[in-house]
Design an enzyme around this catalytic site. Structure first.
Site, PDB file in Angstrom:
ATOM      1  N   HIS A  58       1.010  -1.311   0.180  1.00  0.00           N
ATOM      2  CA  HIS A  58      -0.078   0.014   0.083  1.00  0.00           C
ATOM      3  C   HIS A  58       0.721   1.270  -0.078  1.00  0.00           C
ATOM      4  O   HIS A  58       2.133   1.369   0.331  1.00  0.00           O
ATOM      5  CB  HIS A  58      -0.789   0.082   1.154  1.00  0.00           C
ATOM      6  CG  HIS A  58      -2.027  -1.194   1.139  1.00  0.00           C
ATOM      7  ND1 HIS A  58      -3.143  -0.859   2.005  1.00  0.00           N
ATOM      8  CD2 HIS A  58      -2.186  -2.177   0.456  1.00  0.00           C
ATOM      9  CE1 HIS A  58      -3.893  -2.042   1.711  1.00  0.00           C
ATOM     10  NE2 HIS A  58      -3.252  -2.603   0.870  1.00  0.00           N
ATOM     11  N   GLU A  60       1.029   3.864   1.843  1.00  0.00           N
ATOM     12  CA  GLU A  60       1.682   4.402   2.963  1.00  0.00           C
ATOM     13  C   GLU A  60       2.762   3.342   3.552  1.00  0.00           C
ATOM     14  O   GLU A  60       3.809   3.902   3.967  1.00  0.00           O
ATOM     15  CB  GLU A  60       0.711   4.281   4.303  1.00  0.00           C
ATOM     16  CG  GLU A  60      -0.535   5.449   4.004  1.00  0.00           C
ATOM     17  CD  GLU A  60      -1.889   4.607   3.300  1.00  0.00           C
ATOM     18  OE1 GLU A  60      -2.593   5.038   3.622  1.00  0.00           O
ATOM     19  OE2 GLU A  60      -1.420   3.657   2.682  1.00  0.00           O
ATOM     20  N   CYS A  88      -6.039   2.184   5.662  1.00  0.00           N
ATOM     21  CA  CYS A  88      -6.682   0.947   5.798  1.00  0.00           C
ATOM     22  C   CYS A  88      -6.216   0.545   7.337  1.00  0.00           C
ATOM     23  O   CYS A  88      -5.239   1.040   7.705  1.00  0.00           O
ATOM     24  CB  CYS A  88      -6.593   0.023   4.947  1.00  0.00           C
ATOM     25  SG  CYS A  88      -4.886  -0.718   4.889  1.00  0.00           S
ATOM     26  N   CYS A  91      -2.531  -0.442   7.379  1.00  0.00           N
ATOM     27  CA  CYS A  91      -1.460   0.851   7.234  1.00  0.00           C
ATOM     28  C   CYS A  91      -1.545   1.828   8.617  1.00  0.00           C
ATOM     29  O   CYS A  91      -0.590   2.366   8.740  1.00  0.00           O
ATOM     30  CB  CYS A  91      -2.051   1.730   5.935  1.00  0.00           C
ATOM     31  SG  CYS A  91      -1.541   0.964   4.258  1.00  0.00           S
TER      32      CYS A  91
END
Length: 161
Positions: A58, A60, A88, A91
């Site tokens: 992801h 991040e 999310c 993250c």
């Protein structure tokens, strides 16, 4: 509530641009992140889940990995994360482990759900007892594993985090 500066907007625009760049390159979903320290971008990333076959790639997490490598540290002390979407659960956990001083986000998790990036099922799973979760979790060889934990607790040269 903190004041939002022109620099905050500039860094968020960069995170949004990275989201679009990654999306247009078919690298993954439309998510971007930048990490700033002392007013300068030290790392950036966009979602690379589908292009790297890595469900943890992801935006991040990609940016956190790069920033930590650049800083030579496993913590983002005095850093600010700008992310194009509310993090999310994965993250969010990574952000808390990295310990930045602040996070700015653009889209909300409800906005993400509108385009089929809905993490509500993970939030729901976290509230369940392990035995009631969708994925089966089975505890085995705990006694053997605990011996390693016990060795850690008495290890003199460990790096705490």
């Amino acid at each position: 509530m903190s004041t939002i500066t022109a620099d905050d907007k500039k860094f968020m625009k960069r995170a949004i641009a990275l989201a679009e760049k990654g999306m247009n390159a078919n690298a993954g979903g439309p998510f971007g992140a930048v990490i700033v320290k002392d007013g300068k971008i030290i790392a950036e990333g966009h979602n690379c889940v589908t292009s790297t076959h890595d469900p943890t790639a992801h935006a991040e997490v990609v940016a956190i990995r790069k920033a930590c490598e650049k800083l030579g540290s496993f913590q983002l002390t005095d850093c600010i994360i700008y992310t194009s979407c509310e993090p999310c659960p994965m993250c969010l956990g990574a952000i808390y482990w990295a310990r930045p001083k602040k996070v700015f986000y653009a889209c909300t998790r409800e906005d993400a759900a509108e385009i089929n990036f809905d993490d509500q099922f993970i939030y729901d799973e976290l509230d369940k007892k392990i035995k009631d979760r969708v994925i089966n979790f089975t505890n085995i060889l705990r006694e053997e594993a605990v011996t390693v934990f016990n060795k850690w607790s008495t290890k003199n040269d460990k790096t705490l985090y």
